[in-house]
Design an enzyme around this catalytic site. Structure first.
Site, PDB file in Angstrom:
ATOM      1  N   ARG A 197       0.816  -1.214   0.000  1.00 35.44           N
ATOM      2  CA  ARG A 197       0.000   0.000   0.000  1.00 35.44           C
ATOM      3  C   ARG A 197       0.855   1.272   0.000  1.00 35.44           C
ATOM      4  O   ARG A 197       0.528   2.263   0.652  1.00 35.44           O
ATOM      5  CB  ARG A 197      -0.969   0.009   1.198  1.00 35.44           C
ATOM      6  CG  ARG A 197      -1.884  -1.192   1.274  1.00 35.44           C
ATOM      7  CD  ARG A 197      -2.824  -1.271   0.078  1.00 35.44           C
ATOM      8  NE  ARG A 197      -3.652  -2.473   0.178  1.00 35.44           N
ATOM      9  CZ  ARG A 197      -3.391  -3.620  -0.442  1.00 35.44           C
ATOM     10  NH1 ARG A 197      -2.298  -3.740  -1.204  1.00 35.44           N
ATOM     11  NH2 ARG A 197      -4.192  -4.655  -0.319  1.00 35.44           N
ATOM     12  N   SER A 246     -11.041  -0.098   3.819  1.00 38.39           N
ATOM     13  CA  SER A 246     -10.181  -0.670   4.858  1.00 38.39           C
ATOM     14  C   SER A 246      -9.397   0.425   5.561  1.00 38.39           C
ATOM     15  O   SER A 246      -8.716   1.222   4.924  1.00 38.39           O
ATOM     16  CB  SER A 246      -9.216  -1.681   4.240  1.00 38.39           C
ATOM     17  OG  SER A 246      -9.907  -2.783   3.713  1.00 38.39           O
ATOM     18  N   GLU A 316      -4.254   2.773   6.681  1.00 44.16           N
ATOM     19  CA  GLU A 316      -4.291   2.596   5.235  1.00 44.16           C
ATOM     20  C   GLU A 316      -5.031   3.755   4.591  1.00 44.16           C
ATOM     21  O   GLU A 316      -4.679   4.215   3.506  1.00 44.16           O
ATOM     22  CB  GLU A 316      -4.965   1.274   4.868  1.00 44.16           C
ATOM     23  CG  GLU A 316      -5.015   1.011   3.363  1.00 44.16           C
ATOM     24  CD  GLU A 316      -5.488  -0.383   3.029  1.00 44.16           C
ATOM     25  OE1 GLU A 316      -6.184  -0.533   2.009  1.00 44.16           O
ATOM     26  OE2 GLU A 316      -5.161  -1.333   3.761  1.00 44.16           O
TER      27      GLU A 316
END
Length: 323
Positions: A197, A246, A316
């Site tokens: 990520r 998320s 995230e």
């Protein structure tokens, strides 16, 4: 081109009321002659992000096309912060708003083209569903997981978006990027230094387009996998709420949702923000949350998880703007 100043009407989505933008005497950040997009001062952003919270952008630029954006950023010449905004699905806009210029890519940036050797070329504003569907129709496998990413090509190229065991680093050939000073570069995937990520793209750069590599496949099998992903998302995630996707990265060897659940945070609330009962790695706006509620709740979850397990969760979701 006309500069617009957003007034209080723009803070409300009333289902189709006339725009309340009015011409402004505020000085533009760049000379506007010849620009064809829409430039708005003090522009509300809450309606553009999934959480439906947050303050205004100092400036919102909606370019007419790629050439318009290149010209705008060249004139800006790195003198002001720039942030690209896609679907706003993985983002908290803080209540103090966003300094500088937010660039919103519209329909002119949503093209998807199928090339030779199972290559798929996409503009930065194309949705993951559109890209995966175009690949399916062309019998190109390997892009099905994009069906499970609630965002646009620009966003998931920048953050190495992933779902269901795959990520953008697995399929990216290269991407076109405008740097903060207006320079246009084509960067191969190796130059993005992808990790979980994360990419090495600098703040203020804007992804314009990307090329993905797939493989030959059966459209029926590809479609069945996309349907499986869609069903799994519907069954496990609070998709019909005001959420941001998320919240935390999965730590090595662990699932973030499980750590949050084991720390007793399922259903935990702060103001109008809540940890989802359905999927504990999702935060939701129950209707009255501020961005401070959502971010504060996330920090409290991190604290409780660390206290319970000794594992430090990492965000995230992007958190941008002034507190």
């Amino acid at each position: 081109m006309t500069i617009r100043q957003a007034d209080d009407w723009d803070m409300h989505d009333d289902g189709g009321a006339p725009s309340a933008n009015v011409e402004s005497t505020i000085a533009a950040p760049v000379p506007i002659e010849g620009l064809r997009g829409k430039l708005t001062a003090n522009a509300p952003l809450a309606k553009l992000v999934w959480f439906k919270t947050g303050g205004n952008a100092d400036w919102l630029f909606e370019p007419a096309d790629k050439e318009d954006l290149v010209e705008f950023l060249a004139r800006l010449d790195g003198q002001m912060p720039v942030m690209a905004l896609g679907l706003g699905s993985n983002m908290i806009i803080r209540d103090g708003g966003v300094p500088g210029v937010v660039v919103k890519l519209g329909k002119a940036f949503s093209n998807v083209e199928i090339g030779d050797d199972c290559r798929v070329s996409c503009d930065a504003g194309a949705h993951g569903i559109l890209v995966s569907s175009a690949a399916r129709d062309a019998g190109i496998a390997g892009l099905e997981f994009l069906r499970g990413i609630p965002g646009t090509v620009g966003g998931f190229v920048r953050m190495n978006g992933g779902a269901y065991g795959r990520e953008v680093a697995d399929i990216l050939i290269d991407c076109d990027v405008i740097m903060p000073d207006g320079e246009w570069l084509t960067l191969p995937a190796a130059d993005l230094d992808y990790s979980y990520r994360h990419s090495a793209l600098p703040d203020g750069s804007v992804v314009m387009a990307a090329r993905f590599q797939g493989a030959e496949g059966d459209p029926a099998i590809i479609g069945a996998e996309m349907d499986r992903i869609a069903e799994a998302r519907e069954n496990s995630q609070p998709l019909r709420t005001k959420t941001g996707g998320s919240t935390f990265k999965n730590p090595e060897g662990h699932k973030a949702w499980q750590l949050v659940d084991e720390a007793g945070c399922r259903g935990l609330m702060m103001g109008g923000a809540q940890v989802s009962e359905k999927h504990t790695n999702f935060l939701i706006n129950t209707g009255t949350a501020t961005s401070a509620d959502i971010e504060g709740l996330g920090e409290e979850v991190k604290r409780r998880v660390y206290e319970h397990s000794g594992i430090q969760l990492e965000w995230e979701i992007q958190r941008v703007g002034r507190p």
